[in-house]
Scaffold this motif. Structure first.
Motif, PDB file in Angstrom:
ATOM      1  N   TYR A  51      -0.602   0.012  -8.762  1.00 29.41           N
ATOM      2  CA  TYR A  51      -0.081  -1.002  -7.835  1.00 29.41           C
ATOM      3  C   TYR A  51       1.328  -1.393  -8.248  1.00 29.41           C
ATOM      4  O   TYR A  51       1.594  -1.692  -9.418  1.00 29.41           O
ATOM      5  CB  TYR A  51      -0.986  -2.236  -7.813  1.00 29.41           C
ATOM      6  CG  TYR A  51      -0.445  -3.333  -6.931  1.00 29.41           C
ATOM      7  CD1 TYR A  51      -0.403  -3.172  -5.550  1.00 29.41           C
ATOM      8  CD2 TYR A  51       0.055  -4.521  -7.474  1.00 29.41           C
ATOM      9  CE1 TYR A  51       0.115  -4.168  -4.724  1.00 29.41           C
ATOM     10  CE2 TYR A  51       0.568  -5.525  -6.657  1.00 29.41           C
ATOM     11  CZ  TYR A  51       0.598  -5.342  -5.281  1.00 29.41           C
ATOM     12  OH  TYR A  51       1.120  -6.322  -4.474  1.00 29.41           O
ATOM     13  N   GLU A  58       2.735  -1.484  -2.730  1.00 31.39           N
ATOM     14  CA  GLU A  58       2.014  -0.249  -2.442  1.00 31.39           C
ATOM     15  C   GLU A  58       0.970   0.029  -3.528  1.00 31.39           C
ATOM     16  O   GLU A  58       1.260  -0.109  -4.720  1.00 31.39           O
ATOM     17  CB  GLU A  58       2.978   0.924  -2.336  1.00 31.39           C
ATOM     18  CG  GLU A  58       3.850   0.869  -1.099  1.00 31.39           C
ATOM     19  CD  GLU A  58       4.762   2.083  -0.986  1.00 31.39           C
ATOM     20  OE1 GLU A  58       5.304   2.305   0.105  1.00 31.39           O
ATOM     21  OE2 GLU A  58       4.920   2.798  -2.002  1.00 31.39           O
ATOM     22  N   THR A  60      -1.205   3.128  -4.836  1.00 27.44           N
ATOM     23  CA  THR A  60      -1.390   4.580  -4.812  1.00 27.44           C
ATOM     24  C   THR A  60      -2.689   4.886  -5.548  1.00 27.44           C
ATOM     25  O   THR A  60      -2.856   4.499  -6.703  1.00 27.44           O
ATOM     26  CB  THR A  60      -0.219   5.292  -5.496  1.00 27.44           C
ATOM     27  OG1 THR A  60       1.005   4.841  -4.911  1.00 27.44           O
ATOM     28  CG2 THR A  60      -0.336   6.795  -5.350  1.00 27.44           C
ATOM     29  N   HIS A  61      -3.631   5.580  -4.905  1.00 26.50           N
ATOM     30  CA  HIS A  61      -4.970   5.715  -5.475  1.00 26.50           C
ATOM     31  C   HIS A  61      -5.553   7.098  -5.194  1.00 26.50           C
ATOM     32  O   HIS A  61      -5.233   7.744  -4.189  1.00 26.50           O
ATOM     33  CB  HIS A  61      -5.895   4.619  -4.931  1.00 26.50           C
ATOM     34  CG  HIS A  61      -5.768   4.387  -3.452  1.00 26.50           C
ATOM     35  ND1 HIS A  61      -6.657   4.867  -2.531  1.00 26.50           N
ATOM     36  CD2 HIS A  61      -4.813   3.713  -2.733  1.00 26.50           C
ATOM     37  CE1 HIS A  61      -6.296   4.493  -1.304  1.00 26.50           C
ATOM     38  NE2 HIS A  61      -5.163   3.792  -1.404  1.00 26.50           N
ATOM     39  N   THR A 108      -4.038  12.098  -3.237  1.00 26.61           N
ATOM     40  CA  THR A 108      -3.579  10.735  -3.430  1.00 26.61           C
ATOM     41  C   THR A 108      -3.305  10.090  -2.078  1.00 26.61           C
ATOM     42  O   THR A 108      -2.797  10.745  -1.162  1.00 26.61           O
ATOM     43  CB  THR A 108      -2.300  10.713  -4.281  1.00 26.61           C
ATOM     44  OG1 THR A 108      -2.608  11.182  -5.586  1.00 26.61           O
ATOM     45  CG2 THR A 108      -1.746   9.305  -4.398  1.00 26.61           C
ATOM     46  N   SER A 109      -3.648   8.821  -1.980  1.00 26.87           N
ATOM     47  CA  SER A 109      -3.357   8.052  -0.776  1.00 26.87           C
ATOM     48  C   SER A 109      -2.561   6.811  -1.174  1.00 26.87           C
ATOM     49  O   SER A 109      -2.763   6.262  -2.264  1.00 26.87           O
ATOM     50  CB  SER A 109      -4.653   7.650  -0.067  1.00 26.87           C
ATOM     51  OG  SER A 109      -4.386   6.858   1.072  1.00 26.87           O
ATOM     52  N   THR A 110      -1.675   6.363  -0.298  1.00 20.61           N
ATOM     53  CA  THR A 110      -0.867   5.175  -0.561  1.00 20.61           C
ATOM     54  C   THR A 110      -1.117   4.146   0.536  1.00 20.61           C
ATOM     55  O   THR A 110      -1.050   4.472   1.730  1.00 20.61           O
ATOM     56  CB  THR A 110       0.620   5.532  -0.615  1.00 20.61           C
ATOM     57  OG1 THR A 110       0.842   6.481  -1.672  1.00 20.61           O
ATOM     58  CG2 THR A 110       1.455   4.287  -0.900  1.00 20.61           C
ATOM     59  N   THR A 111      -1.422   2.921   0.130  1.00 12.99           N
ATOM     60  CA  THR A 111      -1.733   1.835   1.054  1.00 12.99           C
ATOM     61  C   THR A 111      -0.833   0.644   0.745  1.00 12.99           C
ATOM     62  O   THR A 111      -0.679   0.267  -0.422  1.00 12.99           O
ATOM     63  CB  THR A 111      -3.210   1.406   0.923  1.00 12.99           C
ATOM     64  OG1 THR A 111      -4.049   2.538   1.085  1.00 12.99           O
ATOM     65  CG2 THR A 111      -3.552   0.347   1.960  1.00 12.99           C
ATOM     66  N   THR A 112      -0.239   0.054   1.774  1.00  8.00           N
ATOM     67  CA  THR A 112       0.569  -1.160   1.609  1.00  8.00           C
ATOM     68  C   THR A 112      -0.340  -2.374   1.814  1.00  8.00           C
ATOM     69  O   THR A 112      -1.034  -2.477   2.838  1.00  8.00           O
ATOM     70  CB  THR A 112       1.725  -1.194   2.606  1.00  8.00           C
ATOM     71  OG1 THR A 112       2.546  -0.028   2.407  1.00  8.00           O
ATOM     72  CG2 THR A 112       2.574  -2.434   2.409  1.00  8.00           C
TER      73      THR A 112
END
Length: 822
Positions: A577, A583, A585-586, A623-627
């Motif tokens: 984080y 963002e 990233t996970h 990997t995925s990125t979420t705001t």
């Protein structure tokens, strides 16, 4: 007598995992031990053959039939199989599966023609062995009207009241008589080719095998006071036995005969004892791994059917050798019928005198029956409060039985009669010994389980984070709950790792299995995650490196251990984080996705791409990125949280979402609410729970400049740094930060590629300086020689800052330093 070929045997755990694989099994199905050990047994089923469905009633202890299996080369085999459920000395329940197909392929019935009983049917293509005529003696001269010596020998073996069994030179059973079959509750065909320790897994069987091994080496008969102790309350338990070598005409040892002697008093005429044996009073002993409860179960089983009162006195510390004098004993359990005045003792240990029957029982290791009016007890009755209590209760006979198992002396059991006018008999003593032995085994297992659980818990706690690190990105609360079952502590873990640029990494994982090995594997993986996070790898690449590590660990351990806790099947969730960009990233490897709750109370699962569990090798992770909005609640957990008893998954998820949908609640309160609402029973698996609330670093705390690729810009960079630090009130940090900026920007211009970016990040406790350029080269710390003109800048930076490092992206690299603000 030709030795039997090795039978095909396999050991399968209650979970359906292969834990044992013999040489005969390898020959029969082609799989080497390393290829099948630790794998599901269902892999052996033939194509199209479904798993064996459990019956409506509980599984019986013995199963027999045919099953279609798949050979390693791909063809199917229909084989006769026998399966026996057994419990090892360590308390583990498993299935022993055997097949004589390998022996039958190798040697027909496995018995040479000259060794087959006269008159028995020979395999196809082999001439039958003709029995001598009636009355034919060993010399060959018939005696009219009398059976032959061979027939008499066969009759004597089959009908002897003694328990007889013949083992080959590898101590595998060749033949057993009817008495032996009754004692072991198994037909000869089911036991043939197995060792005694496979038939009856018990310390007594191990000692008996050692005795037979001595016979094979020395050729002399050997006697053992106790042999072949079947499970349960069998009347054959505790009998003496003799092992004798069987030799051929040349004196060579070809086999060994084990003869367990019959008792003169059989059949037992004690109706009470017979009824107790039929009812199996010891079935209720050792039902849990609780020491005091097991001791109480022994007294409950003995009173009132065997004794009017019973007590269990345990040593404070088990002795691994026979004591030579009085020991402190603590009364752990007591029961009388009818209830009366409790005996002396209790919480405090009591040391009985040397002439006490309890002390004599411990020092000699032998059970005994005493009448209270025995003159030899006069001194004890006059000095020991225990004897005074027995006299007051009107006791006329006592029994003392040592509680000994696995070479350890645990204590002594005391049985008394005061209401029943009949004194104890030798048969009563034998029954008391059986009950006490079962209780001693349960107490030994309870103590070992407690010791191992304490050790594992200590290891687990030492490997988990003791305190959470200070970092500006997240508010965090955690919980760890060990399993409440006998399986013990597992390998669930979590971690919080501060990264450069005010970022923070969150990791949650679950190692397969329980116990010390699972905890040790967890420690290895947590250390690896910290090491990989320190070099600032993105989540997908970190999981790929972790997958390689688990694969190497499983390869190294599979050659030296049958324990399946090597890390294969481990799950992990890793996320980073950034409080500046907000963002997350996970990426995950076989792990449940994290849940998120917005400040408005909306709860949902993050769209984290599903990856395979660790240890499979060669499969990619995404990997995925979420705001995230500021104040978003994140829940990271292991699958133990989603598997409570008597609850379906949908209901569990609804409960979890409801508990998260209160953004105003404190994090500690949220953790407690999740656990109390989801766990209505002790958890069947470990639970690791990590709750985090996101924070945002305000733009006023971050300064970013894009610099031209010109050496003259270094002066401008220092000037801008001084102005910004002065505006932040960090005047004391100006001098050191100017040196850092000057060195890093100069190196970026000299060795890097444009564009060049300078960024300052101010948190409450740290000041971070970052210089980014678009080259892949990384600086290395080195010691400059006396006359070197270069090489001192990075060394100087390392001395002036608390941390420094490099992180890479696909197109650039960033050199960062971190200073602690006092």
């Amino acid at each position: 007598m030709r030795p039997l070929p090795s039978p095909a045997t396999a050991v399968i755990s209650e979970q359906g995992v292969v834990t044992g694989w013999s040489e005969g099994a390898r020959r029969l199905l082609g799989y080497a031990p390393a290829e099948i050990m630790g794998r599901p047994a269902a892999r052996l089923l033939a194509h199209g053959a479904g798993p064996v469905a459990p019956p409506e009633a509980p599984w019986p202890a013995d199963l027999a039939g045919t099953l279609a299996l798949r050979h390693r080369d791909g063809h199917d085999l229909t084989l006769p199989l026998n399966a026996t459920r057994r419990t090892t000395t360590s308390g583990v329940t498993e299935w022993l599966v055997t097949s004589t197909a390998a022996a039958e392929e190798d040697a027909g019935t496995g018995v040479a023609p000259q060794d087959r009983a006269p008159g028995t049917r020979a395999p196809e293509g082999e001439a039958p062995v003709e029995a001598p005529g009636p009355g034919t003696p060993a010399g060959g001269t018939p005696l009219p009207g009398l059976p032959t010596d061979e027939t008499l020998g066969a009759w004597a073996f089959a009908q002897s009241p003694c328990l007889l069994a013949v083992f080959d030179t590898e101590l595998r059973l060749l033949r057993a008589n009817a008495a032996m079959e009754r004692a072991l509750s198994l037909p000869q065909a089911r036991m043939r080719g197995l060792r005694l320790t496979d038939i009856v897994p018990d310390p007594v069987s191990e000692e008996t095998e050692r005795t037979m091994g001595l016979v094979l080496r020395s050729g002399r008969p050997q006697h053992t006071p106790t042999a072949l102790r079947p499970t349960g309350n069998s009347s054959e338990a505790g009998r003496p036995a003799t092992a004798t070598a069987l030799t051929d005409d040349d004196g060579g040892i070809r086999a060994v005969c084990l003869a367990v002697h019959a008792r003169a008093e059989e059949p037992d005429h004690n109706l009470t004892r017979q009824r107790m044996l039929r009812e199996d009073p010891g079935a209720g002993i050792g039902t849990t791994l609780d020491l005091e409860r097991t001791a109480q179960e022994l007294t409950d089983a003995a009173v009132p059917r065997l004794a009017d009162a019973a007590a269990v006195d345990l040593c404070e510390i088990p002795r691994h050798s026979r004591p030579t004098g009085p020991l402190p004993l603590r009364r752990t359990a007591y029961r009388s019928h009818p209830p009366g005045t409790p005996p002396p003792g209790g919480e405090e240990p009591v040391t009985h005198p040397a002439h006490s029957p309890l002390t004599q029982c411990l020092t000699t290791g032998r059970s005994a029956v005493y009448r209270m009016d025995d003159p030899s007890l006069g001194q004890w009755r006059a000095t020991d409060p225990e004897a005074a209590w027995l006299d007051q209760a009107g006791t006329h006979t006592i029994m003392v039985v040592p509680m000994v198992t696995a070479g350890s002396t645990l204590g002594v059991a005391l049985f008394t009669r005061h209401r029943n006018p009949q004194p104890f008999t030798p048969d009563d003593l034998q029954l008391a010994e059986q009950l006490t032995h079962r209780a001693a085994t349960g107490i030994h297992n309870a103590r070992r389980f407690t010791r191992e659980r304490t050790t594992t818990m200590t290891l687990q706690r030492s490997l988990l984070p003791h305190t959470l690190p200070d970092q500006p990105a997240l508010d965090i609360a955690t919980r760890y709950l060990p399993a409440g079952t006998e399986a013990g502590v597992g390998g669930d873990w979590f971690d919080v790792i501060p990264l450069s640029g005010a970022r923070v990494a969150l990791a949650v994982g679950d190692v397969v299995g329980h116990g010390i090995r699972a905890s040790a594997t967890m420690g290895r993986l947590r250390t690896a995650v910290r090491t990989l996070a320190d070099v600032d790898l993105p989540p997908d690449e970190l999981l790929t490196r972790l997958d390689d590590l688990v694969l190497h660990l499983s390869t190294d351990e599979s050659s030296t251990s049958t324990d399946i806790t090597t890390g294969i099947g481990t799950t992990c969730l890793y996320a980073i984080y950034d409080p500046i960009s907000r963002e997350l990233t996970h990426a995950r490897a076989g792990h449940p996705p994290p849940a998120a709750a917005t400040p408005d109370g909306d709860v949902y699962f993050l769209d984290t791409p599903a990856g395979p569990p660790l240890g499979l090798g060669g499969l990619p992770f995404e990997t995925s990125t979420t705001t995230l909005d500021e104040g978003t609640l994140l829940a990271f957990y292991t699958n133990g949280l989603l598997n409570p008893r008597e609850t379906d998954l949908d209901q569990t998820l609804d409960t979890l979402f409801t508990a998260l949908a209160r953004p105003s609640a404190g994090l500690e309160t949220t953790c407690d609410r999740i656990l109390t609402t989801l766990l209505t029973h002790p958890p069947t698996d470990d639970i690791a729970l990590l709750i985090a609330r996101t924070k945002t670093l305000r733009p006023q705390r971050v300064a970013t400049w894009t610099l031209p690729h010109d050496p003259a810009v270094v002066t401008e960079a220092r000037h801008r740094t001084t102005e910004r630090l002065t505006g932040w009130g960090l005047v004391e940090a100006v001098f050191i930060t100017e040196l850092i900026v000057s060195e890093l920007v100069t190196n970026a211009i000299r060795y890097g590629k444009p564009p060049i970016q300078l960024r300052l990040i101010h948190t409450d406790t740290t000041l971070t300086t970052e210089v980014t350029d678009h080259s892949s080269t990384s600086p290395h710390l080195r010691h400059a020689h006396t006359y070197d003109e270069n090489g001192r800048g990075l060394y100087l930076i390392a001395q002036l800052t608390q941390r420094w490092g490099t992180r890479h992206t696909p197109t650039s690299k960033t050199i960062w330093t971190e200073q602690t603000l006092m």
